[in-house]
Design an enzyme around this catalytic site. Sequence first.
Site, PDB file in Angstrom:
ATOM      1  N   LYS A 192      30.679  -7.384  57.680  1.00  0.00           N
ATOM      2  CA  LYS A 192      29.771  -7.292  59.081  1.00  0.00           C
ATOM      3  C   LYS A 192      28.348  -7.126  58.905  1.00  0.00           C
ATOM      4  CE  LYS A 192      31.777  -3.321  59.728  1.00  0.00           C
ATOM      5  NZ  LYS A 192      32.924  -3.074  58.870  1.00  0.00           N
TER       6      LYS A 192
ATOM      7  N   GLN B  72      32.673   0.665  59.395  1.00  0.00           N
ATOM      8  CA  GLN B  72      34.301   0.702  59.039  1.00  0.00           C
ATOM      9  C   GLN B  72      34.966  -0.389  59.904  1.00  0.00           C
ATOM     10  OE1 GLN B  72      32.692   4.037  59.767  1.00  0.00           O
ATOM     11  NE2 GLN B  72      32.180   3.955  57.573  1.00  0.00           N
TER      12      GLN B  72
ATOM     13  N   GLY C  23      29.153   0.707  53.916  1.00  0.00           N
ATOM     14  CA  GLY C  23      28.453  -0.018  52.935  1.00  0.00           C
ATOM     15  C   GLY C  23      28.242  -1.498  53.486  1.00  0.00           C
ATOM     16  N   HIS C  24      26.904  -1.707  53.719  1.00  0.00           N
ATOM     17  CA  HIS C  24      26.691  -3.093  54.167  1.00  0.00           C
ATOM     18  C   HIS C  24      26.013  -4.139  53.216  1.00  0.00           C
ATOM     19  CE1 HIS C  24      27.315  -2.079  58.761  1.00  0.00           C
ATOM     20  NE2 HIS C  24      28.229  -1.837  58.103  1.00  0.00           N
TER      21      HIS C  24
ATOM     22  N   ASP D 274      35.156  -3.153  55.597  1.00  0.00           N
ATOM     23  CA  ASP D 274      34.408  -4.004  54.541  1.00  0.00           C
ATOM     24  C   ASP D 274      34.797  -5.616  55.000  1.00  0.00           C
ATOM     25  OD1 ASP D 274      34.087  -1.831  53.138  1.00  0.00           O
ATOM     26  OD2 ASP D 274      35.854  -1.726  52.591  1.00  0.00           O
TER      27      ASP D 274
END
Length: 427
Positions: free
Chosen positions: A15, A224, A39-40, A12
């Site tokens: 990225k 991650q 989750g991006h 988180d």
Amino acid sequence: MNCCVVGLQWGDEGKGKVVDILAENCDIVVRYGGGANAGHTVVIGDTKYALHLLPSGAVRKSTVCVIGNGVVLDPAVLIDEIEMLKKHGIELESRFFISENAHVVLDYHKTEDRLREESLGKNKIGTTIRGIGPCYADKIGRSYAVRMADFRDMAKLEGKIENIVAYKNKLFGAMYKAEPIKAADIIEKCRNFAKALVPYVVDTTQYLHEAIDAKKRVLFEGAQGSLLDLDFGTFPYVTSSNASSLGMAAGCGVPAQMVERFIGVVKAYATRVGEGPFPTEQDNATGEYIRDKGHEYGTTTGRARRCGWFDAVAVKYSARIGAINEIAMMHLDTLKGIKELKICRAYSIDGKETTFFPSDAVRLSKAQCVYETLPGWDEDLTGITNIDQLPQAAKNYLAAVEKIVNVPITMVGVGPKRSQAIERKIS
Ligand code: IMP
């Protein structure tokens, strides 16, 4: 120049935004590990795109996207993402490739993840329940694994799934007294997955090597963070893949020697979701302030993230194992209004000071942080476009991190938008 972008903390770090910005100068963006546990978030104008499986480059209409063999792919999530982008007028046809060797996450993986976590009670890992660990376990175990290439021959896959489901039902019944799963339901879903996804399935290793030979610029996007790496993170409170840049080569077949820039992304503070040691955690008003200002709630699970001070010992370790030659520091704006900022520069473990991060969770949980304290700032940073405009206290903060971690900071994030990232040239 090829580059690899990885998180240097517990995920988180932001990225997605860094990849989105760098993708402007790249031809291909590759995801090489993890799955829909990631989750991006990419914000373009007023639109926010939350991606879990597609590389962040997907939102750029001319960028080719690749999902490498190291990814565990949940077809239902991927199909939803493809549809979501279509609704925004973003098509992936002829610019999206999935490795035939990528392993497939099916419903029974998610069931297994949930049943195991529930049965562990207070010893749980705190997974995202996206079936990641069980799918990687089946990959390593080989006998009950499904890969993307299997969707090319549904008749054969049906038999395979019957066998797998019979095995899983025995296991879940004996271990957890769970209701049996129906193979027919999974097979039905797989027929739809095959129709939607087989057109994208290729040998991505061949594709990438030919592209690199043709001088295409490739960006490898980690999922991650390095401290969640299966081998180098805080085991067992980690994810089930090599989430550091060390997972890149095995996750797509392109060796590290073909990559010139390794960019490590950090937040200006630290966060962690799930269980596990977190030396700089501030389970107090400071942690709440950071959570509130930084909107620190998971993109994938919505869970409140644990928040704390920047841990330079941990980041230095991640930077070392990952051959990181540049750092992108996100969320610097979030620290506004904190009177005194702390950076952890060493740990004291059993009375001995160390600056080398111990990944062993037992040793790490004993670590007492040795902090460097710096004055904070009250200025709003969100409109700043040039490093020179930063308040002196913010400049000092960056300099202190660079000095301890020993890697230059080449990008600073001051807000969620593409435009709110300041690039910094290194001389
Ligand atoms: P899993 O990857 O779902 O098995 O979860 C294992 C650990 O990794 C848990 O602590 C999760 O919270 C953490 N984790 C997995 N994916 C992410 C992510 O994208 N960001 C932050 N933590 C994650």
